[in-house]
Enzyme design. Structure first.
Site, PDB file in Angstrom:
ATOM      1  N   GLU A  61      -0.239  -6.022   8.019  1.00 59.27           N
ATOM      2  CA  GLU A  61      -0.130  -7.480   7.804  1.00 59.27           C
ATOM      3  C   GLU A  61       1.447  -7.699   8.022  1.00 59.27           C
ATOM      4  O   GLU A  61       2.157  -8.096   7.708  1.00 59.27           O
ATOM      5  CB  GLU A  61      -0.138  -7.705   6.341  1.00 59.27           C
ATOM      6  CG  GLU A  61      -1.499  -7.832   6.483  1.00 59.27           C
ATOM      7  CD  GLU A  61      -2.205  -6.640   5.136  1.00 59.27           C
ATOM      8  OE1 GLU A  61      -3.490  -6.649   5.940  1.00 59.27           O
ATOM      9  OE2 GLU A  61      -2.175  -5.775   5.335  1.00 59.27           O
TER      10      GLU A  61
ATOM     11  N   THR B 259     -10.915  10.207   8.295  1.00 56.85           N
ATOM     12  CA  THR B 259     -11.351   9.235   9.456  1.00 56.85           C
ATOM     13  C   THR B 259      -9.917   8.794   9.880  1.00 56.85           C
ATOM     14  O   THR B 259      -8.534   9.396   9.510  1.00 56.85           O
ATOM     15  CB  THR B 259     -12.042   7.846   8.450  1.00 56.85           C
ATOM     16  OG1 THR B 259     -10.955   7.653   8.310  1.00 56.85           O
ATOM     17  CG2 THR B 259     -13.174   8.290   7.857  1.00 56.85           C
TER      18      THR B 259
ATOM     19  N   TRP C  63       0.976  -1.130   0.159  1.00 51.48           N
ATOM     20  CA  TRP C  63      -0.025  -0.055   0.186  1.00 51.48           C
ATOM     21  C   TRP C  63       1.090   1.346  -0.377  1.00 51.48           C
ATOM     22  O   TRP C  63       1.626   1.618   0.672  1.00 51.48           O
ATOM     23  CB  TRP C  63      -1.220   0.254   1.888  1.00 51.48           C
ATOM     24  CG  TRP C  63      -1.826   1.002   0.875  1.00 51.48           C
ATOM     25  CD1 TRP C  63      -2.241   2.289   1.706  1.00 51.48           C
ATOM     26  CD2 TRP C  63      -3.416   0.870   1.001  1.00 51.48           C
ATOM     27  NE1 TRP C  63      -3.257   2.851   1.457  1.00 51.48           N
ATOM     28  CE2 TRP C  63      -4.063   1.346   0.556  1.00 51.48           C
ATOM     29  CE3 TRP C  63      -4.038  -0.613   0.042  1.00 51.48           C
ATOM     30  CZ2 TRP C  63      -5.400   1.827  -0.385  1.00 51.48           C
ATOM     31  CZ3 TRP C  63      -4.886  -0.351  -1.182  1.00 51.48           C
ATOM     32  CH2 TRP C  63      -5.976   1.140  -0.723  1.00 51.48           C
TER      33      TRP C  63
ATOM     34  N   CYS D 179       3.850   2.492   5.048  1.00 52.17           N
ATOM     35  CA  CYS D 179       3.616   4.604   5.115  1.00 52.17           C
ATOM     36  C   CYS D 179       2.277   4.259   5.263  1.00 52.17           C
ATOM     37  O   CYS D 179       0.869   3.497   4.477  1.00 52.17           O
ATOM     38  CB  CYS D 179       3.985   4.480   3.768  1.00 52.17           C
ATOM     39  SG  CYS D 179       3.957   6.600   3.701  1.00 52.17           S
ATOM     40  N   VAL D 180       1.507   4.718   6.697  1.00 52.00           N
ATOM     41  CA  VAL D 180       0.335   5.149   6.607  1.00 52.00           C
ATOM     42  C   VAL D 180      -0.020   6.883   6.506  1.00 52.00           C
ATOM     43  O   VAL D 180       0.063   7.363   7.281  1.00 52.00           O
ATOM     44  CB  VAL D 180      -0.233   4.323   7.893  1.00 52.00           C
ATOM     45  CG1 VAL D 180      -1.999   4.847   8.199  1.00 52.00           C
ATOM     46  CG2 VAL D 180      -0.452   3.343   7.858  1.00 52.00           C
TER      47      VAL D 180
ATOM     48  N   ARG E 103      10.122  12.575   3.532  1.00 50.84           N
ATOM     49  CA  ARG E 103      10.652  10.973   4.439  1.00 50.84           C
ATOM     50  C   ARG E 103      11.179   9.358   3.461  1.00 50.84           C
ATOM     51  O   ARG E 103      11.547   9.417   4.068  1.00 50.84           O
ATOM     52  CB  ARG E 103       9.917  11.020   5.312  1.00 50.84           C
ATOM     53  CG  ARG E 103       9.532  11.892   6.045  1.00 50.84           C
ATOM     54  CD  ARG E 103       8.359  11.614   7.382  1.00 50.84           C
ATOM     55  NE  ARG E 103       8.354  13.035   7.932  1.00 50.84           N
ATOM     56  CZ  ARG E 103       8.195  14.450   7.518  1.00 50.84           C
ATOM     57  NH1 ARG E 103       7.584  14.528   6.732  1.00 50.84           N
ATOM     58  NH2 ARG E 103       8.221  15.312   8.024  1.00 50.84           N
TER      59      ARG E 103
ATOM     60  N   PHE F   2      10.296  -0.399  13.308  1.00 48.96           N
ATOM     61  CA  PHE F   2       9.524  -0.113  12.707  1.00 48.96           C
ATOM     62  C   PHE F   2       9.912   1.021  12.113  1.00 48.96           C
ATOM     63  O   PHE F   2      10.938   2.312  12.361  1.00 48.96           O
ATOM     64  CB  PHE F   2       8.840   0.849  14.150  1.00 48.96           C
ATOM     65  CG  PHE F   2       7.629   1.863  13.934  1.00 48.96           C
ATOM     66  CD1 PHE F   2       6.259   1.378  13.478  1.00 48.96           C
ATOM     67  CD2 PHE F   2       7.567   2.712  14.016  1.00 48.96           C
ATOM     68  CE1 PHE F   2       4.889   1.964  13.533  1.00 48.96           C
ATOM     69  CE2 PHE F   2       6.524   3.918  13.173  1.00 48.96           C
ATOM     70  CZ  PHE F   2       4.831   2.663  13.296  1.00 48.96           C
TER      71      PHE F   2
ATOM     72  N   HIS G 131      -8.959   6.142  10.843  1.00 49.36           N
ATOM     73  CA  HIS G 131      -8.312   4.874   9.922  1.00 49.36           C
ATOM     74  C   HIS G 131      -7.178   4.745  10.352  1.00 49.36           C
ATOM     75  O   HIS G 131      -6.328   3.745  10.491  1.00 49.36           O
ATOM     76  CB  HIS G 131      -8.879   4.610   8.860  1.00 49.36           C
ATOM     77  CG  HIS G 131      -8.299   3.390   8.184  1.00 49.36           C
ATOM     78  ND1 HIS G 131      -8.976   2.206   8.984  1.00 49.36           N
ATOM     79  CD2 HIS G 131      -7.526   3.163   7.465  1.00 49.36           C
ATOM     80  CE1 HIS G 131      -8.360   1.297   7.346  1.00 49.36           C
ATOM     81  NE2 HIS G 131      -7.301   1.693   6.701  1.00 49.36           N
TER      82      HIS G 131
END
Length: 171
Positions: free
Chosen positions: A66, A94, A30, A88-89, A135, A121, A96
């Protein structure tokens, strides 16, 4: 100096070369444009410090959520000195991102403590795509390189502690 003013991918400490270690790398698919850059920087840095291609096991998972289970699978099936989790989030409309980021961070920390192996991490949690780009090879460096530095440091720490125990005399 604040990190927003500095490229943190340039270490302040001397990075010691690696010798005969095995490292797993788990990369989330993702936000692939970001995560592949993190992975490429990480692998390049590990090779720069002594890892051969045969020392690295690199796998991809669908998303950041995951990462911990894939790291556990690698640890269960290979003798590894460390695992680097890259993802990467990006914040959305929202909460989420908060749920995912917290779950991933907790899963990685729990796995690291329970396994006794460094599980690094290397997950970006930016507010937007531009911050992620900054980044992942942009003006703030490449956090994949920083994750490699962290893994190298933790591998050396484990070896140093183990060797200090062997040299101990007495009680």
């Amino acid at each position: 100096m604040a990190s927003k003013e500095k490229n943190l991918s340039v270490p302040d400490i001397q990075i010691r070369p690696l010798d005969k270690v095995k490292i797993g790398i788990v990369t989330a698919a993702w936000n692939r444009d970001i995560t592949q850059t993190l992975r490429d920087g990480c692998i390049s840095e590990l090779k720069k410090h002594g890892c051969a291609d045969s020392d690295l096991i690199s796998i991809e998972v669908p998303g950041a959520f995951e990462l911990p289970v894939a790291a556990k699978i690698l640890l269960s099936n290979h003798k590894l000195d460390a695992i680097i989790c890259l993802g990467c989030v990006i914040k959305g409309e929202t909460k989420h991102d908060e749920y995912i980021s917290n779950a991933v961070a907790g899963g990685i920390m729990t796995l690291s403590v329970m396994s006794g192996k460094p599980v690094i991490f290397g997950v970006l949690t930016p507010n937007d795509h531009q911050q992620a780009l900054d980044r992942a090879g942009g003006r703030h460096g490449n956090k994949g390189i920083e994750a490699a530095h962290t893994a190298i440091s933790m591998i050396h720490l484990a070896a140093d502690v183990k060797n200090a125990e062997k040299q101990k005399i007495g009680f």
